[in-house]
Design a protein around this motif. Structure first.
Motif, PDB file in Angstrom:
ATOM      1  N   GLN A   1       3.461  10.046  -1.144  1.00 47.46           N
ATOM      2  CA  GLN A   1       2.400   9.045  -1.012  1.00 47.46           C
ATOM      3  C   GLN A   1       1.042   9.676  -0.742  1.00 47.46           C
ATOM      4  OE1 GLN A   1       5.124   5.299   0.322  1.00 47.46           O
ATOM      5  NE2 GLN A   1       4.672   6.748   1.911  1.00 47.46           N
ATOM      6  N   ASN A   2       0.485   9.524   0.470  1.00 48.23           N
ATOM      7  CA  ASN A   2      -0.868  10.016   0.738  1.00 48.23           C
ATOM      8  C   ASN A   2      -0.889  11.440   1.288  1.00 48.23           C
ATOM      9  OD1 ASN A   2      -2.220   7.290   0.347  1.00 48.23           O
ATOM     10  ND2 ASN A   2      -0.781   6.802   1.976  1.00 48.23           N
TER      11      ASN A   2
ATOM     12  N   GLU B   1      -7.301   1.333   3.324  1.00 49.84           N
ATOM     13  CA  GLU B   1      -6.707   0.355   2.420  1.00 49.84           C
ATOM     14  C   GLU B   1      -5.272  -0.021   2.806  1.00 49.84           C
ATOM     15  OE1 GLU B   1      -7.100   1.995  -1.468  1.00 49.84           O
ATOM     16  OE2 GLU B   1      -9.279   1.779  -1.511  1.00 49.84           O
TER      17      GLU B   1
ATOM     18  N   ARG C   1       7.620   1.740   3.122  1.00 48.21           N
ATOM     19  CA  ARG C   1       7.894   1.801   4.557  1.00 48.21           C
ATOM     20  C   ARG C   1       9.334   2.246   4.832  1.00 48.21           C
ATOM     21  NH1 ARG C   1       4.347  -1.040   7.993  1.00 48.21           N
ATOM     22  NH2 ARG C   1       2.574  -1.967   6.893  1.00 48.21           N
TER      23      ARG C   1
ATOM     24  N   PRO D   1       0.811  -1.228   0.000  1.00 47.61           N
ATOM     25  CA  PRO D   1       0.000   0.000   0.000  1.00 47.61           C
ATOM     26  C   PRO D   1       0.839   1.271   0.000  1.00 47.61           C
ATOM     27  CG  PRO D   1      -0.855  -1.587   1.592  1.00 47.61           C
ATOM     28  CD  PRO D   1       0.457  -2.115   1.117  1.00 47.61           C
ATOM     29  N   GLN D   2       1.993   1.245   0.673  1.00 46.61           N
ATOM     30  CA  GLN D   2       2.890   2.383   0.669  1.00 46.61           C
ATOM     31  C   GLN D   2       4.290   1.942   1.067  1.00 46.61           C
ATOM     32  OE1 GLN D   2       0.712   4.636   3.795  1.00 46.61           O
ATOM     33  NE2 GLN D   2       2.690   4.830   4.814  1.00 46.61           N
TER      34      GLN D   2
ATOM     35  N   LYS E   1      -3.057   1.741   4.340  1.00 48.07           N
ATOM     36  CA  LYS E   1      -2.119   2.861   4.404  1.00 48.07           C
ATOM     37  C   LYS E   1      -2.122   3.453   5.812  1.00 48.07           C
ATOM     38  CE  LYS E   1      -3.309   3.842  -0.392  1.00 48.07           C
ATOM     39  NZ  LYS E   1      -3.970   4.791  -1.312  1.00 48.07           N
TER      40      LYS E   1
END
Length: 268
Positions: A200-201, A176, A111, A108-109, A178
């Motif tokens: 990212q987000n 999701e 790390r 999802p992202q 994240k």
């Protein structure tokens, strides 16, 4: 037909004249606003530090060997990774300096993990990517000293960041799979770079949203929280009322039940 009628008909405006006039007005006002916004946003942007040709060439070799598979030989991006044209040196320094890149596995992202490159190699990669197109530069040291206004920084953090990172910077879950990472132990440069690149987000906070001084104040507030002991005792991860309520429910109520059982057993 009378001469007066001819003059009146000849001087009549075309039906589309008003529409054309409004369109021209909107065009000029929109262009002026865009130019003003662009000038305001970039007025205090950190300026890129001049890089030597040798450093850029070294960065190109490192990029070809470690990054081009996903991002393309010319930074154009592929199905496995986005384009890096215009991301600037700050984005490279953040992603590589925190170990997020090179990516260990798809998820999802990205790390945080131990970084794979030395500081000099990271600087060379940043210089190479920045040589392709202008982008956010690595911030000036004067904004990273954590000597700003902590009170103003705490207020700005609560308004702009706490809904994801928690009011104490302890991080929090998103959708999701994240998450917003904890901000304790993060280098000031990486905090600043995250604000100006929006990894990212995270949204981008350019200088039109938060000035460099505001960013410095936020870093100051985060470092103050990190280095100041909790006045309320053990902080339970600073996760808020859920963790505190769970602690009271398990240990507080459990202690009451245990005392009740002990009293009852003693009387029997």
């Amino acid at each position: 037909m009378s001469p007066a009628a001819k003059v009146s008909k000849k001087g009549r405006r075309h039906p589309l004249a008003n529409v054309a006039l409004i369109a021209v007005g909107l065009l000029f006002s929109g262009g002026a606003y865009a130019a003003f916004s662009s000038a305001t946003a970039s007025a205090d942007e950190p300026t890129a530090v001049a890089s030597s040709q040798e450093q850029i060439e070294e960065g190109g070799k490192l990029f070809a060997a470690n990054c081009a598979t996903c991002h393309g030989m010319n930074l154009e991006g592929t199905e496995a990774g986005p384009s890096l044209i215009g991301v600037g040196a700050a984005a490279v320094d953040f992603q590589v300096g925190t170990g997020r890149m090179p990516l260990q596995m798809q998820g999802p992202q990205a790390r945080v993990k131990p970084k794979q490159f030395s500081d000099s190699d990271t600087a060379a990669l940043a210089a190479y990517v920045a040589s392709y197109a202008p982008g956010p530069a690595i911030p000036d040291e004067k904004y990273l000293d954590a000597q700003g206004n902590a009170a103003n920084g705490a207020e700005l953090f609560r308004i702009n960041c706490a809904m994801c990172h928690n009011v104490a910077g302890a991080g929090g879950a998103l959708t999701e799979g994240k998450f917003a990472p904890a901000l304790t132990g993060v280098e000031p440069a990486h905090i600043y770079e995250a604000m100006i690149t929006g990894p990212q987000n995270m949204p981008v906070f350019n200088d039109a949203n938060l000035s460099p001084e505001d960013k410095r104040d936020i870093i100051t507030a985060l470092k103050y929280i990190e280095n100041t002991p909790s006045v309320g005792g053990y902080e339970l991860g600073s996760l808020g009322p859920v963790a505190e309520g769970l602690f009271i429910w398990i240990f507080g109520l459990g202690a009451i039940v245990a005392i009740t059982v002990w009293i009852t057993a003693k009387s029997n």
